[in-house]
Design a protein around this motif. Structure first.
Motif, PDB file in Angstrom:
ATOM      1  N   GLY A 119       0.896  -1.404  -0.147  1.00 10.66           N
ATOM      2  CA  GLY A 119       0.016   0.337  -0.814  1.00 10.66           C
ATOM      3  C   GLY A 119       0.560   1.067  -0.061  1.00 10.66           C
ATOM      4  N   THR A 120       2.670   1.058  -0.227  1.00  3.79           N
ATOM      5  CA  THR A 120       2.955   2.223  -0.378  1.00  3.79           C
ATOM      6  C   THR A 120       3.154   3.150  -1.405  1.00  3.79           C
ATOM      7  N   PRO A 121       2.740   4.414  -1.920  1.00  2.00           N
ATOM      8  CA  PRO A 121       3.247   4.556  -3.179  1.00  2.00           C
ATOM      9  C   PRO A 121       4.845   4.537  -3.826  1.00  2.00           C
ATOM     10  N   VAL A 122       4.534   4.790  -4.555  1.00  2.00           N
ATOM     11  CA  VAL A 122       6.316   4.695  -4.881  1.00  2.00           C
ATOM     12  C   VAL A 122       6.354   5.763  -6.071  1.00  2.00           C
ATOM     13  N   ILE A 123       7.565   6.467  -5.977  1.00  2.00           N
ATOM     14  CA  ILE A 123       8.264   7.857  -6.990  1.00  2.00           C
ATOM     15  C   ILE A 123       9.170   7.317  -7.430  1.00  2.00           C
ATOM     16  N   VAL A 147       9.369   0.242 -15.251  1.00  2.35           N
ATOM     17  CA  VAL A 147       8.563   0.581 -14.022  1.00  2.35           C
ATOM     18  C   VAL A 147       7.752   1.776 -14.373  1.00  2.35           C
ATOM     19  N   VAL A 148       7.598   1.959 -15.464  1.00  3.98           N
ATOM     20  CA  VAL A 148       6.412   2.295 -16.389  1.00  3.98           C
ATOM     21  C   VAL A 148       5.312   1.988 -16.749  1.00  3.98           C
ATOM     22  N   GLU A 149       5.565   0.679 -16.632  1.00  2.00           N
ATOM     23  CA  GLU A 149       4.483  -0.589 -16.926  1.00  2.00           C
ATOM     24  C   GLU A 149       3.773  -1.289 -15.211  1.00  2.00           C
ATOM     25  N   THR A 150       4.447  -1.272 -14.039  1.00  3.53           N
ATOM     26  CA  THR A 150       3.962  -1.377 -13.184  1.00  3.53           C
ATOM     27  C   THR A 150       3.449  -0.564 -11.781  1.00  3.53           C
ATOM     28  N   VAL A 151       3.418   1.144 -12.143  1.00  4.36           N
ATOM     29  CA  VAL A 151       3.168   1.830 -11.836  1.00  4.36           C
ATOM     30  C   VAL A 151       2.266   3.170 -12.464  1.00  4.36           C
ATOM     31  N   CYS A 152       1.546   3.175 -11.361  1.00  3.95           N
ATOM     32  CA  CYS A 152       0.470   4.534 -12.568  1.00  3.95           C
ATOM     33  C   CYS A 152       0.598   5.409 -12.471  1.00  3.95           C
ATOM     34  N   GLY A 153       1.411   6.898 -12.715  1.00  7.42           N
ATOM     35  CA  GLY A 153       1.310   7.773 -13.074  1.00  7.42           C
ATOM     36  C   GLY A 153       0.163   8.337 -12.358  1.00  7.42           C
ATOM     37  N   LEU A 154       0.229  10.110 -12.182  1.00 12.60           N
ATOM     38  CA  LEU A 154      -1.037  11.264 -11.675  1.00 12.60           C
ATOM     39  C   LEU A 154      -1.886  11.080 -12.590  1.00 12.60           C
ATOM     40  N   ASP A 155      -1.783  11.255 -13.778  1.00 15.12           N
ATOM     41  CA  ASP A 155      -2.448  10.947 -14.918  1.00 15.12           C
ATOM     42  C   ASP A 155      -3.226   9.807 -15.468  1.00 15.12           C
ATOM     43  N   HIS A 156      -3.261   8.797 -14.392  1.00 10.18           N
ATOM     44  CA  HIS A 156      -4.271   7.223 -14.159  1.00 10.18           C
ATOM     45  C   HIS A 156      -5.848   7.814 -13.504  1.00 10.18           C
ATOM     46  N   THR A 201      -0.712   5.424  -8.619  1.00 10.62           N
ATOM     47  CA  THR A 201      -0.437   4.591  -7.421  1.00 10.62           C
ATOM     48  C   THR A 201       1.885   5.196  -7.335  1.00 10.62           C
ATOM     49  N   GLY A 202       1.380   6.080  -7.243  1.00  8.23           N
ATOM     50  CA  GLY A 202       2.656   7.501  -7.373  1.00  8.23           C
ATOM     51  C   GLY A 202       2.785   8.257  -8.415  1.00  8.23           C
ATOM     52  N   VAL A 203       4.497   8.408  -8.768  1.00  2.76           N
ATOM     53  CA  VAL A 203       4.901   9.325  -9.430  1.00  2.76           C
ATOM     54  C   VAL A 203       6.087   9.448  -9.959  1.00  2.76           C
ATOM     55  N   LEU A 204       6.349   9.416 -11.441  1.00  2.12           N
ATOM     56  CA  LEU A 204       7.336   9.178 -12.264  1.00  2.12           C
ATOM     57  C   LEU A 204       7.793  10.669 -12.450  1.00  2.12           C
ATOM     58  N   TYR A 205       9.180  10.488 -12.122  1.00  2.00           N
ATOM     59  CA  TYR A 205       9.954  12.100 -12.770  1.00  2.00           C
ATOM     60  C   TYR A 205      10.698  11.762 -13.905  1.00  2.00           C
ATOM     61  N   PRO A 206      10.779  12.589 -15.145  1.00  2.00           N
ATOM     62  CA  PRO A 206      11.357  12.268 -16.544  1.00  2.00           C
ATOM     63  C   PRO A 206      13.180  12.209 -16.097  1.00  2.00           C
ATOM     64  N   GLU A 207      14.061  12.033 -15.575  1.00  2.00           N
ATOM     65  CA  GLU A 207      15.620  12.371 -15.431  1.00  2.00           C
ATOM     66  C   GLU A 207      15.835  11.041 -14.405  1.00  2.00           C
ATOM     67  N   GLN A 208      17.123  11.173 -14.651  1.00  2.00           N
ATOM     68  CA  GLN A 208      18.058  10.544 -13.379  1.00  2.00           C
ATOM     69  C   GLN A 208      18.892  11.739 -12.856  1.00  2.00           C
ATOM     70  N   ILE A 212       9.499  15.267  -5.507  1.00  2.00           N
ATOM     71  CA  ILE A 212       8.836  14.638  -4.131  1.00  2.00           C
ATOM     72  C   ILE A 212       8.105  15.357  -3.658  1.00  2.00           C
ATOM     73  N   GLU A 213       8.097  16.878  -3.893  1.00  2.00           N
ATOM     74  CA  GLU A 213       7.050  17.856  -4.020  1.00  2.00           C
ATOM     75  C   GLU A 213       5.994  17.601  -4.935  1.00  2.00           C
ATOM     76  N   THR A 214       5.815  16.871  -6.089  1.00  2.00           N
ATOM     77  CA  THR A 214       4.733  16.930  -6.679  1.00  2.00           C
ATOM     78  C   THR A 214       3.561  15.995  -5.719  1.00  2.00           C
ATOM     79  N   PHE A 215       4.885  15.036  -5.101  1.00  2.00           N
ATOM     80  CA  PHE A 215       4.282  14.070  -4.737  1.00  2.00           C
ATOM     81  C   PHE A 215       3.294  14.526  -3.107  1.00  2.00           C
ATOM     82  N   GLU A 216       4.211  15.566  -2.442  1.00  2.00           N
ATOM     83  CA  GLU A 216       3.549  16.053  -1.179  1.00  2.00           C
ATOM     84  C   GLU A 216       1.940  16.688  -1.514  1.00  2.00           C
ATOM     85  N   ILE A 217       2.546  17.462  -3.125  1.00  2.00           N
ATOM     86  CA  ILE A 217       0.604  17.851  -3.093  1.00  2.00           C
ATOM     87  C   ILE A 217      -0.175  17.193  -3.413  1.00  2.00           C
ATOM     88  N   ASN A 218      -0.383  16.518  -4.020  1.00  2.00           N
ATOM     89  CA  ASN A 218      -0.655  15.960  -4.697  1.00  2.00           C
ATOM     90  C   ASN A 218      -1.244  13.684  -4.430  1.00  2.00           C
TER      91      ASN A 218
END
Length: 407
Positions: free
Chosen positions: A292-296, A303-312, A316-323, A332-338
């Motif tokens: 039950g733990t969200p994923v960032i 991972v883009v197939e196993t984690v549902c981003g905020l557009d879903h 179930t989590g937040v996906l970020y574009p760069e390493q 992390i800021e986006t996660f805390e807001i949403n």
């Protein structure tokens, strides 16, 4: 029917070995083959106690700890395994297992975790991380990898059906072998993780400390956010870099290697699980969601197939574009807001898509379907059952019969 299961090497019990354990659970009567087998008794119990039939590399000096040095010999070694007496061959491959020799009357199904990563698109990254980008040793390494690529592509012809562990790996299979594949996601022990609705105020990450996991980068991001707490579990070659990154960050706790129960407890109670690797599939993010733990997570790879981003509809989590540290901090800021949009139950429901029971059912059905098709194709034409094409009859009795399709 005689069945053989072929695995690359058996040294530790990790993600690929979990797949192997499920394959053995489906076909317990199968014989097991591998380049080497140095599993501990505890790990072997996960495979039903099976001992693999191995190659000559098993007897070479330091094969248990330095087996990767024998990579140039592995194509020849895997081809020396005699599988001529088997009807069905299932290979579990991220290196050389798919290269076993087989004949026209044998069905070879290969479950591919990835084409050989260090020989294909990740070659330059691996050479750089191994300090082999330049010099004589670097030239020799490139020659060996060139040979491995040619061998890997040639032996793809000996596989009847490819199964990819994700659409991401399916694209790699198409690129490397020019072959289509069927996606069957690997098994995750979702039953081993209980749903935890109430979370504590810390973030969590766990992984082997190897370069592509980007663990120091995660620590650097939290070091720049002193009001957010991070707990880290894991050990490996990058541990010293991780310690250096956490040296002036009292909000970061490094626990090193921990037993599964400790990892499970921290993962269940964490506010979110942080992930920075580009993985072929990525089991840890699914295990986190099972709690039950969200994923960032970094938005590339499986991972883009196993984690549902905020557009879903049920994120179930937040996906970020760069390493990068900046990209992770923004996520992390986006996660805390949403974060209120992400529920523990949605995470658990999503994780169940990757259960062991689902994997075993899909694998069994796929192989049985292919076996049936293979048997029918080998029958002489005059002995095959006659198939009558279905027809559509008009309500007007004077109308002619119109076949749906010809035989």
């Amino acid at each position: 029917m005689k069945i053989a299961i072929v695995h690359d090497w058996l040294v530790t019990y990790a993600g690929a070995e979990r797949v192997l354990a499920s394959l053995i659970n489906i076909w317990p009567e199968a014989d097991l083959f591998s380049v080497i087998d140095f599993l501990s008794d505890q790990d072997r119990a996960q495979l039903g106690g099976k001992v693999a039939k191995t190659t000559f590399i098993q007897r070479l000096p330091k094969a248990k700890t330095k087996y990767q040095r024998y990579l140039p010999l592995m194509p020849m070694a895997i081809e020396q395994l005699d599988l001529s007496g088997y009807d069905l061959i299932i290979s579990s491959s991220h290196a050389v297992a798919k290269g076993v020799l087989c004949g026209p009357d044998q069905l070879h199904v290969s479950y591919v975790h990835s084409p050989i990563r260090y020989a294909w698109d990740l070659q330059h990254q691996y050479l750089k991380e191994a300090n082999l980008s330049t010099g004589l040793r670097g030239k020799v390494a490139r020659m060996i990898l060139h040979y491995m690529r040619m061998w890997d592509q040639r032996t793809a012809a000996g596989v009847d059906d490819f199964i990819a562990n994700s659409h991401f790996i399916g694209a790699r299979i198409t690129k490397a072998y020019r072959r289509e594949s069927t996606v069957i996601y690997p098994p995750v022990d979702t039953r081993g993780f209980a749903l935890q609705e109430h979370k504590q105020d810390y973030y969590f990450t766990a992984s082997r400390m190897v370069p592509y996991k980007r663990m120091p980068m995660i620590i650097e991001a939290f070091a720049a956010m002193p009001n957010k707490r991070l707990v880290v579990i894991g050990d490996g070659p990058e541990m010293e870099k991780a310690k250096a990154a956490a040296a002036n960050a009292p909000n970061v706790t490094l626990l090193g290697y921990q037993p599964f129960a400790v990892l499970q407890e921290h993962m269940s109670n964490a506010r979110a699980f942080v992930f920075a690797a580009e993985e072929d599939f990525g089991i840890s993010p699914v295990e986190a969601q099972a709690c039950g733990t969200p994923v960032i997570a970094f938005a590339k790879g499986g991972v883009v197939e196993t984690v549902c981003g905020l557009d879903h509809p049920q994120p179930t989590g937040v996906l970020y574009p760069e390493q990068s540290v900046a990209s992770l901090m923004a996520a992390i800021e986006t996660f805390e807001i949403n974060g209120s949009r992400i529920t523990a139950q949605a995470c658990r429901n999503n994780a169940e898509r990757f259960s062991e029971a689902r994997f075993e059912l899909e694998m069994r059905q796929f192989v049985e379907t292919r076996l049936t098709a293979a048997r029918q194709s080998r029958q002489p034409a005059h002995t095959r059952p006659i198939q009558i094409a279905p027809t559509l009859v008009s309500s007007d009795l004077s109308a002619r019969v119109v076949p749906i399709k010809s035989v």
